[in-house]
Design a protein around this motif. Structure first.
Motif, PDB file in Angstrom:
ATOM      1  N   ASP A 174       2.102 -22.684 -25.679  1.00  0.00           N
ATOM      2  CA  ASP A 174       1.690 -23.183 -24.371  1.00  0.00           C
ATOM      3  C   ASP A 174       0.222 -22.820 -24.149  1.00  0.00           C
ATOM      4  OD1 ASP A 174       1.533 -20.520 -23.556  1.00  0.00           O
ATOM      5  OD2 ASP A 174       3.404 -20.576 -22.434  1.00  0.00           O
ATOM      6  N   SER A 175      -0.306 -23.206 -23.006  1.00  0.00           N
ATOM      7  CA  SER A 175      -1.726 -22.997 -22.741  1.00  0.00           C
ATOM      8  C   SER A 175      -2.055 -21.558 -22.383  1.00  0.00           C
ATOM      9  CB  SER A 175      -2.180 -23.918 -21.595  1.00  0.00           C
ATOM     10  OG  SER A 175      -1.419 -23.667 -20.419  1.00  0.00           O
ATOM     11  N   ALA A 176      -1.040 -20.701 -22.192  1.00  0.00           N
ATOM     12  CA  ALA A 176      -1.263 -19.313 -21.775  1.00  0.00           C
ATOM     13  C   ALA A 176      -1.110 -18.323 -22.931  1.00  0.00           C
ATOM     14  CB  ALA A 176      -0.298 -18.957 -20.652  1.00  0.00           C
ATOM     15  N   GLY A 177      -1.096 -18.817 -24.150  1.00  0.00           N
ATOM     16  CA  GLY A 177      -1.013 -17.921 -25.285  1.00  0.00           C
ATOM     17  C   GLY A 177       0.378 -17.458 -25.620  1.00  0.00           C
ATOM     18  N   ARG A 198      18.579 -14.929 -24.148  1.00  0.00           N
ATOM     19  CA  ARG A 198      18.553 -13.980 -23.027  1.00  0.00           C
ATOM     20  C   ARG A 198      17.825 -12.697 -23.405  1.00  0.00           C
ATOM     21  NH1 ARG A 198      23.895 -15.776 -21.723  1.00  0.00           N
ATOM     22  NH2 ARG A 198      24.824 -13.994 -22.803  1.00  0.00           N
ATOM     23  N   GLY A 199      17.849 -12.321 -24.671  1.00  0.00           N
ATOM     24  CA  GLY A 199      17.133 -11.137 -25.116  1.00  0.00           C
ATOM     25  C   GLY A 199      15.632 -11.272 -25.012  1.00  0.00           C
ATOM     26  N   PHE A 200      15.153 -12.501 -24.795  1.00  0.00           N
ATOM     27  CA  PHE A 200      13.715 -12.752 -24.666  1.00  0.00           C
ATOM     28  C   PHE A 200      13.391 -13.451 -23.343  1.00  0.00           C
ATOM     29  CE2 PHE A 200      14.614 -12.229 -29.114  1.00  0.00           C
ATOM     30  CZ  PHE A 200      13.536 -11.504 -29.592  1.00  0.00           C
ATOM     31  N   GLY A 201      14.247 -13.227 -22.343  1.00  0.00           N
ATOM     32  CA  GLY A 201      14.000 -13.783 -21.014  1.00  0.00           C
ATOM     33  C   GLY A 201      14.425 -15.222 -20.837  1.00  0.00           C
ATOM     34  N   GLY A 202      15.159 -15.780 -21.797  1.00  0.00           N
ATOM     35  CA  GLY A 202      15.590 -17.161 -21.703  1.00  0.00           C
ATOM     36  C   GLY A 202      17.006 -17.296 -21.180  1.00  0.00           C
ATOM     37  N   SER A 203      17.588 -18.482 -21.372  1.00  0.00           N
ATOM     38  CA  SER A 203      18.947 -18.744 -20.895  1.00  0.00           C
ATOM     39  C   SER A 203      19.470 -19.992 -21.591  1.00  0.00           C
ATOM     40  CB  SER A 203      18.961 -18.947 -19.373  1.00  0.00           C
ATOM     41  OG  SER A 203      18.190 -20.084 -19.026  1.00  0.00           O
ATOM     42  N   GLY A 204      20.705 -20.344 -21.275  1.00  0.00           N
ATOM     43  CA  GLY A 204      21.274 -21.560 -21.824  1.00  0.00           C
ATOM     44  C   GLY A 204      22.751 -21.419 -22.129  1.00  0.00           C
ATOM     45  N   ARG A 205      23.225 -22.283 -23.008  1.00  0.00           N
ATOM     46  CA  ARG A 205      24.625 -22.311 -23.407  1.00  0.00           C
ATOM     47  C   ARG A 205      24.806 -21.651 -24.765  1.00  0.00           C
ATOM     48  NH1 ARG A 205      25.940 -27.830 -24.273  1.00  0.00           N
ATOM     49  NH2 ARG A 205      23.733 -28.400 -24.202  1.00  0.00           N
ATOM     50  N   ALA A 206      26.053 -21.424 -25.147  1.00  0.00           N
ATOM     51  CA  ALA A 206      26.334 -20.785 -26.429  1.00  0.00           C
ATOM     52  C   ALA A 206      25.805 -21.604 -27.597  1.00  0.00           C
ATOM     53  CB  ALA A 206      27.836 -20.563 -26.576  1.00  0.00           C
ATOM     54  N   SER A 207      25.822 -22.913 -27.449  1.00  0.00           N
ATOM     55  CA  SER A 207      25.394 -23.784 -28.541  1.00  0.00           C
ATOM     56  C   SER A 207      23.934 -24.195 -28.456  1.00  0.00           C
ATOM     57  CB  SER A 207      26.265 -25.039 -28.577  1.00  0.00           C
ATOM     58  OG  SER A 207      26.209 -25.708 -27.332  1.00  0.00           O
ATOM     59  N   ALA A 208      23.349 -24.144 -27.261  1.00  0.00           N
ATOM     60  CA  ALA A 208      21.976 -24.616 -27.070  1.00  0.00           C
ATOM     61  C   ALA A 208      21.327 -23.825 -25.940  1.00  0.00           C
ATOM     62  CB  ALA A 208      21.959 -26.105 -26.741  1.00  0.00           C
ATOM     63  N   ALA A 209      20.187 -23.236 -26.230  1.00  0.00           N
ATOM     64  CA  ALA A 209      19.511 -22.400 -25.230  1.00  0.00           C
ATOM     65  C   ALA A 209      18.002 -22.460 -25.458  1.00  0.00           C
ATOM     66  CB  ALA A 209      20.022 -20.957 -25.309  1.00  0.00           C
ATOM     67  N   GLY A 210      17.253 -21.796 -24.588  1.00  0.00           N
ATOM     68  CA  GLY A 210      15.805 -21.845 -24.720  1.00  0.00           C
ATOM     69  C   GLY A 210      15.121 -20.677 -24.055  1.00  0.00           C
ATOM     70  N   ASP A 212      11.472 -20.030 -21.949  1.00  0.00           N
ATOM     71  CA  ASP A 212      10.330 -20.693 -21.327  1.00  0.00           C
ATOM     72  C   ASP A 212       9.005 -20.083 -21.761  1.00  0.00           C
ATOM     73  OD1 ASP A 212      11.870 -22.515 -19.976  1.00  0.00           O
ATOM     74  OD2 ASP A 212      12.018 -21.297 -18.166  1.00  0.00           O
ATOM     75  N   ARG A 213       9.012 -18.769 -22.018  1.00  0.00           N
ATOM     76  CA  ARG A 213       7.745 -18.127 -22.388  1.00  0.00           C
ATOM     77  C   ARG A 213       8.016 -16.966 -23.332  1.00  0.00           C
ATOM     78  NH1 ARG A 213       3.681 -14.483 -21.277  1.00  0.00           N
ATOM     79  NH2 ARG A 213       1.598 -15.426 -21.327  1.00  0.00           N
ATOM     80  N   LEU A 214       7.711 -17.173 -24.604  1.00  0.00           N
ATOM     81  CA  LEU A 214       7.812 -16.124 -25.619  1.00  0.00           C
ATOM     82  C   LEU A 214       6.404 -15.642 -25.943  1.00  0.00           C
ATOM     83  CD1 LEU A 214       9.593 -14.585 -27.738  1.00  0.00           C
ATOM     84  CD2 LEU A 214       8.945 -16.415 -29.346  1.00  0.00           C
ATOM     85  N   PRO A 215       6.029 -14.424 -25.516  1.00  0.00           N
ATOM     86  CA  PRO A 215       4.677 -13.931 -25.809  1.00  0.00           C
ATOM     87  C   PRO A 215       4.425 -13.889 -27.316  1.00  0.00           C
ATOM     88  CG  PRO A 215       5.766 -12.545 -24.178  1.00  0.00           C
ATOM     89  CD  PRO A 215       6.811 -13.473 -24.720  1.00  0.00           C
ATOM     90  N   CYS A 216       3.198 -14.174 -27.709  1.00  0.00           N
ATOM     91  CA  CYS A 216       2.861 -14.162 -29.134  1.00  0.00           C
ATOM     92  C   CYS A 216       3.189 -12.818 -29.775  1.00  0.00           C
ATOM     93  CB  CYS A 216       1.376 -14.482 -29.316  1.00  0.00           C
ATOM     94  SG  CYS A 216       0.971 -16.196 -28.923  1.00  0.00           S
ATOM     95  N   ALA A 217       3.026 -11.739 -29.010  1.00  0.00           N
ATOM     96  CA  ALA A 217       3.290 -10.406 -29.548  1.00  0.00           C
ATOM     97  C   ALA A 217       4.757 -10.209 -29.904  1.00  0.00           C
ATOM     98  CB  ALA A 217       2.850  -9.336 -28.553  1.00  0.00           C
ATOM     99  N   ARG A 218       5.650 -11.060 -29.376  1.00  0.00           N
ATOM    100  CA  ARG A 218       7.081 -10.920 -29.649  1.00  0.00           C
ATOM    101  C   ARG A 218       7.587 -11.962 -30.642  1.00  0.00           C
ATOM    102  NH1 ARG A 218      11.159  -9.680 -25.084  1.00  0.00           N
ATOM    103  NH2 ARG A 218      12.010  -8.514 -26.860  1.00  0.00           N
ATOM    104  N   TYR A 219       6.685 -12.701 -31.255  1.00  0.00           N
ATOM    105  CA  TYR A 219       7.101 -13.746 -32.190  1.00  0.00           C
ATOM    106  C   TYR A 219       7.879 -13.162 -33.368  1.00  0.00           C
ATOM    107  CZ  TYR A 219       6.852 -17.342 -35.789  1.00  0.00           C
ATOM    108  OH  TYR A 219       7.174 -18.232 -36.780  1.00  0.00           O
ATOM    109  N   GLU A 220       7.345 -12.126 -34.001  1.00  0.00           N
ATOM    110  CA  GLU A 220       8.027 -11.545 -35.150  1.00  0.00           C
ATOM    111  C   GLU A 220       9.375 -10.951 -34.745  1.00  0.00           C
ATOM    112  OE1 GLU A 220       7.301 -11.885 -38.216  1.00  0.00           O
ATOM    113  OE2 GLU A 220       5.417 -12.943 -37.804  1.00  0.00           O
ATOM    114  N   ALA A 221       9.428 -10.349 -33.542  1.00  0.00           N
ATOM    115  CA  ALA A 221      10.696  -9.802 -33.060  1.00  0.00           C
ATOM    116  C   ALA A 221      11.716 -10.924 -32.868  1.00  0.00           C
ATOM    117  CB  ALA A 221      10.488  -9.036 -31.759  1.00  0.00           C
ATOM    118  N   PHE A 222      11.258 -12.087 -32.396  1.00  0.00           N
ATOM    119  CA  PHE A 222      12.162 -13.221 -32.229  1.00  0.00           C
ATOM    120  C   PHE A 222      12.688 -13.697 -33.583  1.00  0.00           C
ATOM    121  CE2 PHE A 222      12.803 -17.810 -32.409  1.00  0.00           C
ATOM    122  CZ  PHE A 222      13.840 -17.957 -31.500  1.00  0.00           C
TER     123      PHE A 222
END
Length: 235
Positions: A174-177, A198-210, A212-222
Protein backbone atom coordinates in the motif's frame (compact mmCIF):
# COMPACT_ATOMS: atom_id res chain seq x y z
CA UNK A 1 -21.93 -9.64 20.81
CA UNK A 2 -24.01 -6.46 20.80
CA UNK A 3 -27.53 -6.72 22.17
CA UNK A 4 -30.50 -4.58 21.12
CA UNK A 5 -34.26 -5.22 20.90
CA UNK A 6 -34.18 -4.48 17.15
CA UNK A 7 -31.04 -6.50 16.37
CA UNK A 8 -31.16 -10.15 15.34
CA UNK A 9 -27.80 -11.89 15.00
CA UNK A 10 -27.48 -14.74 12.50
CA UNK A 11 -23.97 -16.18 12.70
CA UNK A 12 -22.44 -19.28 11.15
CA UNK A 13 -18.64 -19.38 10.87
CA UNK A 14 -18.43 -22.66 8.91
CA UNK A 15 -16.00 -22.67 5.98
CA UNK A 16 -18.75 -23.26 3.39
CA UNK A 17 -20.99 -20.40 4.50
CA UNK A 18 -21.15 -16.76 3.37
CA UNK A 19 -23.50 -13.85 4.01
CA UNK A 20 -25.61 -14.59 0.92
CA UNK A 21 -26.24 -18.15 2.10
CA UNK A 22 -27.23 -16.92 5.56
CA UNK A 23 -29.67 -14.44 4.02
CA UNK A 24 -31.05 -17.12 1.69
CA UNK A 25 -31.61 -19.42 4.66
CA UNK A 26 -33.29 -16.65 6.67
CA UNK A 27 -35.59 -15.63 3.78
CA UNK A 28 -36.41 -19.25 2.90
CA UNK A 29 -35.11 -18.83 -0.65
CA UNK A 30 -37.24 -15.80 -1.56
CA UNK A 31 -34.38 -14.28 -3.61
CA UNK A 32 -32.39 -17.43 -4.22
CA UNK A 33 -31.03 -16.43 -7.62
CA UNK A 34 -29.25 -13.51 -5.95
CA UNK A 35 -27.94 -15.90 -3.30
CA UNK A 36 -26.42 -17.91 -6.14
CA UNK A 37 -24.71 -14.75 -7.38
CA UNK A 38 -23.41 -13.96 -3.90
CA UNK A 39 -22.13 -17.48 -3.24
CA UNK A 40 -20.25 -17.54 -6.54
CA UNK A 41 -18.81 -14.13 -5.69
CA UNK A 42 -17.63 -15.42 -2.31
CA UNK A 43 -15.84 -18.28 -4.07
CA UNK A 44 -18.22 -21.05 -3.00
CA UNK A 45 -18.93 -22.59 -6.42
CA UNK A 46 -20.12 -25.96 -5.09
CA UNK A 47 -22.72 -24.40 -2.79
CA UNK A 48 -23.72 -21.87 -5.46
CA UNK A 49 -24.18 -24.59 -8.08
CA UNK A 50 -26.33 -26.61 -5.69
CA UNK A 51 -28.58 -23.60 -5.10
CA UNK A 52 -28.79 -23.00 -8.84
CA UNK A 53 -29.87 -26.60 -9.42
CA UNK A 54 -32.66 -26.12 -6.89
CA UNK A 55 -33.99 -23.37 -9.17
CA UNK A 56 -33.83 -25.55 -12.28
CA UNK A 57 -31.48 -23.19 -14.10
CA UNK A 58 -29.75 -24.28 -17.29
CA UNK A 59 -25.95 -24.29 -17.61
CA UNK A 60 -25.82 -21.03 -19.55
CA UNK A 61 -27.80 -19.21 -16.86
CA UNK A 62 -25.57 -20.61 -14.12
CA UNK A 63 -22.47 -19.43 -16.00
CA UNK A 64 -23.99 -15.96 -16.29
CA UNK A 65 -24.77 -15.82 -12.57
CA UNK A 66 -21.25 -16.97 -11.75
CA UNK A 67 -19.72 -14.29 -13.97
CA UNK A 68 -21.89 -11.63 -12.33
CA UNK A 69 -21.07 -12.78 -8.81
CA UNK A 70 -17.35 -12.85 -9.48
CA UNK A 71 -17.58 -9.43 -11.12
CA UNK A 72 -19.42 -7.83 -8.19
CA UNK A 73 -16.92 -9.34 -5.74
CA UNK A 74 -14.03 -8.08 -7.88
CA UNK A 75 -15.51 -4.58 -7.90
CA UNK A 76 -15.33 -4.48 -4.08
CA UNK A 77 -11.51 -4.43 -4.04
CA UNK A 78 -9.41 -1.31 -4.47
CA UNK A 79 -7.38 1.26 -2.61
CA UNK A 80 -10.13 3.81 -3.25
CA UNK A 81 -13.31 4.15 -5.30
CA UNK A 82 -11.21 5.66 -8.09
CA UNK A 83 -9.67 2.20 -8.67
CA UNK A 84 -13.06 0.62 -9.36
CA UNK A 85 -15.20 0.44 -12.47
CA UNK A 86 -18.14 1.72 -10.41
CA UNK A 87 -18.38 2.77 -6.73
CA UNK A 88 -20.20 0.05 -4.76
CA UNK A 89 -23.02 2.37 -3.68
CA UNK A 90 -23.76 3.21 -7.31
CA UNK A 91 -23.54 -0.45 -8.28
CA UNK A 92 -26.10 -1.24 -5.58
CA UNK A 93 -28.49 1.35 -7.02
CA UNK A 94 -28.15 -0.27 -10.46
CA UNK A 95 -28.80 -3.75 -9.05
CA UNK A 96 -31.57 -2.88 -6.59
CA UNK A 97 -34.56 -2.74 -9.03
CA UNK A 98 -33.98 -6.31 -10.25
CA UNK A 99 -35.61 -9.19 -8.44
CA UNK A 100 -33.99 -11.60 -10.91
CA UNK A 101 -30.25 -11.18 -11.59
CA UNK A 102 -30.68 -12.71 -15.05
CA UNK A 103 -32.82 -9.68 -15.95
CA UNK A 104 -30.03 -7.41 -14.69
CA UNK A 105 -27.52 -9.25 -16.87
CA UNK A 106 -29.81 -8.95 -19.90
CA UNK A 107 -30.59 -5.24 -19.43
CA UNK A 108 -27.31 -3.86 -18.05
CA UNK A 109 -24.01 -3.88 -20.01
CA UNK A 110 -22.26 -3.34 -16.67
CA UNK A 111 -22.20 -7.10 -15.99
CA UNK A 112 -20.14 -7.76 -19.13
CA UNK A 113 -17.94 -4.71 -18.50
CA UNK A 114 -17.03 -6.05 -15.05
CA UNK A 115 -16.19 -9.46 -16.48
CA UNK A 116 -13.94 -8.05 -19.20
CA UNK A 117 -12.03 -5.78 -16.82
CA UNK A 118 -11.65 -8.58 -14.29
CA UNK A 119 -10.15 -10.88 -16.91
CA UNK A 120 -7.74 -8.16 -18.07
CA UNK A 121 -6.52 -7.64 -14.49
CA UNK A 122 -6.05 -11.38 -14.03
CA UNK A 123 -3.82 -11.43 -17.10
CA UNK A 124 -1.66 -8.73 -15.48
CA UNK A 125 -1.49 -10.70 -12.23
CA UNK A 126 -0.40 -13.89 -13.98
CA UNK A 127 2.33 -11.98 -15.82
CA UNK A 128 3.70 -9.87 -12.95
CA UNK A 129 3.22 -11.73 -9.66
CA UNK A 130 6.38 -12.78 -7.79
CA UNK A 131 5.91 -16.30 -6.42
CA UNK A 132 7.36 -17.82 -3.25
CA UNK A 133 6.79 -21.59 -3.14
CA UNK A 134 6.46 -23.23 0.29
CA UNK A 135 5.77 -26.89 1.16
CA UNK A 136 2.04 -26.32 1.76
CA UNK A 137 1.28 -23.32 -0.42
CA UNK A 138 2.44 -20.24 -2.27
CA UNK A 139 2.78 -16.54 -1.51
CA UNK A 140 2.30 -14.20 -4.46
CA UNK A 141 3.43 -10.57 -4.39
CA UNK A 142 1.81 -8.03 -6.71
CA UNK A 143 3.04 -4.50 -7.45
CA UNK A 144 1.30 -1.36 -6.19
CA UNK A 145 -0.84 -0.59 -9.23
CA UNK A 146 -4.57 0.06 -9.75
CA UNK A 147 -5.09 -3.32 -11.44
CA UNK A 148 -3.33 -5.09 -8.54
CA UNK A 149 -5.48 -3.31 -5.98
CA UNK A 150 -8.61 -4.43 -7.86
CA UNK A 151 -7.63 -8.03 -8.55
CA UNK A 152 -6.25 -9.02 -5.12
CA UNK A 153 -9.18 -11.18 -4.00
CA UNK A 154 -10.03 -12.48 -7.46
CA UNK A 155 -6.46 -13.64 -7.99
CA UNK A 156 -6.42 -15.41 -4.62
CA UNK A 157 -9.65 -17.21 -5.58
CA UNK A 158 -8.26 -18.14 -8.99
CA UNK A 159 -5.11 -19.63 -7.48
CA UNK A 160 -7.20 -21.57 -4.96
CA UNK A 161 -9.40 -23.01 -7.70
CA UNK A 162 -6.36 -23.97 -9.76
CA UNK A 163 -4.46 -25.67 -6.92
CA UNK A 164 -7.13 -26.74 -4.41
CA UNK A 165 -4.83 -28.86 -2.24
CA UNK A 166 -2.55 -25.93 -1.41
CA UNK A 167 -2.91 -22.67 0.53
CA UNK A 168 -2.44 -19.30 -1.15
CA UNK A 169 -1.61 -15.78 -0.02
CA UNK A 170 -1.61 -12.73 -2.28
CA UNK A 171 0.07 -9.53 -1.09
CA UNK A 172 0.32 -6.10 -2.60
CA UNK A 173 2.00 -3.03 -1.07
CA UNK A 174 0.00 0.00 0.00
CA UNK A 175 1.03 3.65 -0.11
CA UNK A 176 1.97 3.67 3.61
CA UNK A 177 4.78 1.14 3.42
CA UNK A 178 2.74 -1.89 4.46
CA UNK A 179 0.91 -4.63 2.54
CA UNK A 180 -2.67 -5.78 2.05
CA UNK A 181 -2.99 -9.57 2.20
CA UNK A 182 -5.62 -12.04 1.00
CA UNK A 183 -5.32 -15.66 2.23
CA UNK A 184 -7.06 -18.86 1.08
CA UNK A 185 -6.89 -22.17 2.92
CA UNK A 186 -6.63 -25.35 0.85
CA UNK A 187 -10.04 -26.24 -0.55
CA UNK A 188 -9.45 -29.82 0.47
CA UNK A 189 -8.89 -28.71 4.10
CA UNK A 190 -10.68 -25.33 4.42
CA UNK A 191 -9.46 -24.18 7.83
CA UNK A 192 -6.87 -21.87 9.31
CA UNK A 193 -7.02 -18.71 7.18
CA UNK A 194 -8.95 -16.77 9.82
CA UNK A 195 -6.62 -17.83 12.66
CA UNK A 196 -3.53 -16.90 10.65
CA UNK A 197 -4.85 -13.46 9.71
CA UNK A 198 -6.10 -12.63 13.20
CA UNK A 199 -2.52 -13.06 14.39
CA UNK A 200 -1.62 -10.06 12.24
CA UNK A 201 -4.65 -7.87 12.95
CA UNK A 202 -6.81 -9.31 10.17
CA UNK A 203 -10.07 -11.26 10.07
CA UNK A 204 -12.22 -13.45 7.89
CA UNK A 205 -13.53 -16.98 7.51
CA UNK A 206 -11.82 -20.32 8.04
CA UNK A 207 -11.40 -20.76 4.30
CA UNK A 208 -10.77 -17.15 3.25
CA UNK A 209 -9.42 -14.23 5.25
CA UNK A 210 -7.32 -11.11 4.92
CA UNK A 211 -5.11 -8.49 6.53
CA UNK A 212 -5.75 -4.82 5.82
CA UNK A 213 -2.29 -3.69 6.88
CA UNK A 214 0.75 -5.94 7.28
CA UNK A 215 3.79 -3.80 8.23
CA UNK A 216 6.87 -4.53 6.14
CA UNK A 217 8.75 -5.36 9.34
CA UNK A 218 6.36 -8.30 9.90
CA UNK A 219 6.58 -9.76 6.40
CA UNK A 220 9.04 -12.50 7.33
CA UNK A 221 7.01 -13.32 10.45
CA UNK A 222 3.92 -13.69 8.24
CA UNK A 223 5.75 -16.04 5.86
CA UNK A 224 6.86 -18.19 8.80
CA UNK A 225 3.35 -18.22 10.27
CA UNK A 226 1.86 -19.09 6.85
CA UNK A 227 4.28 -22.02 6.52
CA UNK A 228 3.34 -23.28 10.01
CA UNK A 229 -0.40 -22.87 9.39
CA UNK A 230 -0.24 -24.76 6.10
CA UNK A 231 2.65 -27.24 6.28
CA UNK A 232 1.40 -29.45 3.45
CA UNK A 233 1.30 -33.21 3.33
CA UNK A 234 4.18 -35.01 5.07
CA UNK A 235 6.58 -36.26 2.47
Amino acid sequence: MPAHPHLQLIIDTAAGICTSLLVDRHLAGAYRAWAVVGAFGDDLPTRASALARSLGLDDASVRSLRELGEGINYNAYGGSEEDLLLPPARLYERVRPYRDPLDFIKDEPLAKDLALRRQADLVCAEAEAERLVLPGGEVHRLPDAPWARRVLGTYANTLSQREPTRAHAVLRPDSAGAAVVSVRSPRTAPAGADVLCRGFGGSGRASAAGIDRLPCARYEAFIEAFARAFPGEPG
